[in-house]
Motif scaffolding. Structure first.
Motif, mmCIF file in Angstrom:
data_model
loop_
_atom_site.group_PDB
_atom_site.id
_atom_site.type_symbol
_atom_site.label_atom_id
_atom_site.label_comp_id
_atom_site.label_asym_id
_atom_site.label_seq_id
_atom_site.Cartn_x
_atom_site.Cartn_y
_atom_site.Cartn_z
ATOM 1 N N THR A 1 0.833 -1.123 -0.045
ATOM 2 C CA THR A 1 -0.180 0.033 0.235
ATOM 3 C C THR A 1 0.844 1.172 -0.080
ATOM 4 N N SER A 2 0.116 2.494 -0.239
ATOM 5 C CA SER A 2 0.866 3.644 -0.174
ATOM 6 C C SER A 2 1.621 3.791 1.066
ATOM 7 N N ASP A 3 0.796 3.629 2.157
ATOM 8 C CA ASP A 3 1.231 3.967 3.487
ATOM 9 C C ASP A 3 2.530 2.994 3.821
ATOM 10 N N GLU A 4 2.568 1.814 3.646
ATOM 11 C CA GLU A 4 3.473 0.922 3.582
ATOM 12 C C GLU A 4 4.782 1.436 2.891
ATOM 13 N N LEU A 5 4.415 2.067 1.750
ATOM 14 C CA LEU A 5 5.599 2.323 0.834
ATOM 15 C C LEU A 5 6.353 3.567 1.605
ATOM 16 N N ARG A 6 5.587 4.572 1.997
ATOM 17 C CA ARG A 6 6.153 5.596 2.524
ATOM 18 C C ARG A 6 6.781 5.545 3.943
ATOM 19 N N ALA A 7 6.351 4.448 4.723
ATOM 20 C CA ALA A 7 6.888 4.118 5.819
ATOM 21 C C ALA A 7 8.288 3.167 5.818
ATOM 22 N N ALA A 8 8.315 2.644 4.887
ATOM 23 C CA ALA A 8 9.195 1.594 4.573
ATOM 24 C C ALA A 8 10.765 2.214 4.787
ATOM 25 N N GLU A 9 11.375 1.224 5.764
ATOM 26 C CA GLU A 9 12.761 1.649 6.100
ATOM 27 C C GLU A 9 13.669 0.759 5.235
ATOM 28 N N LEU A 10 14.699 1.624 4.388
ATOM 29 C CA LEU A 10 15.353 1.026 3.541
ATOM 30 C C LEU A 10 16.676 1.317 3.874
ATOM 31 N N PRO A 11 17.750 0.320 4.664
ATOM 32 C CA PRO A 11 18.815 0.803 5.071
ATOM 33 C C PRO A 11 19.911 0.667 3.897
#
Length: 198
Positions: free
Chosen positions: A147-157
């Motif tokens: 979802t859009s919310d999950e995309l924006r919240a995704a932590e990508l180290p």
């Protein structure tokens, strides 16, 4: 038998789109070098955000991650994004351990609509678990978003990291074809990467 990954998405949430994933990655990493897989993915990137740091692989299916890995090894100080598709990565899964072992800042984005959309919408094997594959290969991190919310919240180290974005089919056409010649694409990316022109 486990349900396909697509069935786990929230029924009321609109599906992500390639363009949404692409815009989020560019917003997070405006100076990144981006290697986009062939077909509609390169066309959409070209129409949405044509920039010198975009390496459009117009006719090289399965090669976005290997080419991105080469750039990441040559320019270890830069963030490099491989903008991949599910069909493209399935064609070249052997790249995963190579990326994992590289220690680069490569961000491997797999946009998964469950089909070979550029050639008529034929289904890929099924919604594959690219997160599990990447972690098994040794990626530092791997995240799936639906979802859009999950995309924006995704932590990508930083480090070899994979983002598996489940998306829906395209709502409209992919736009114009890439108008730069392969030679022009290479020269633009060389300049954006800080390499002298040939």
């Amino acid at each position: 038998m486990s349900a396909p990954l697509a069935a786990t998405a929230t029924a009321t949430a609109p599906q992500l789109s390639l363009s949404e994933v692409m815009r989020e990655m560019i917003a997070r990493h405006p100076d990144a070098l981006i290697v986009s897989t062939c077909g509609f993915t390169s066309r959409e990137l070209f129409n949405a955000a044509d920039r010198p740091g975009n390496f459009y692989l117009v006719g090289s299916m399965g090669m976005s991650a290997p080419v991105a890995l080469g750039l990441a090894l040559a320019r270890p100080e830069r963030t490099v994004i491989a903008l991949d598709g599910d069909g493209s990565l399935l064609m070249n899964l052997s790249v995963l351990p190579l990326v994992a072992a590289s220690g680069t800042q490569l961000l491997h984005v797999v946009v998964d609509n469950g089909m070979h959309e550029s050639t008529g919408g034929q289904s890929t094997v099924q919604r594959s678990d690219f997160v599990a594959l990447a972690l098994a290969a040794g990626y530092r991190a791997a995240v799936r978003v639906e979802t859009s919310d999950e995309l924006r919240a995704a932590e990508l180290p930083t480090g070899p990291t994979l983002l598996h974005a489940l998306t829906g089919p395209r709502a409209d056409g992919p736009g114009r074809r890439v108008t730069h010649t392969p030679q022009q694409i290479v020269e633009r990316v060389r300049a954006a990467a800080g390499h002298p022109a040939s």
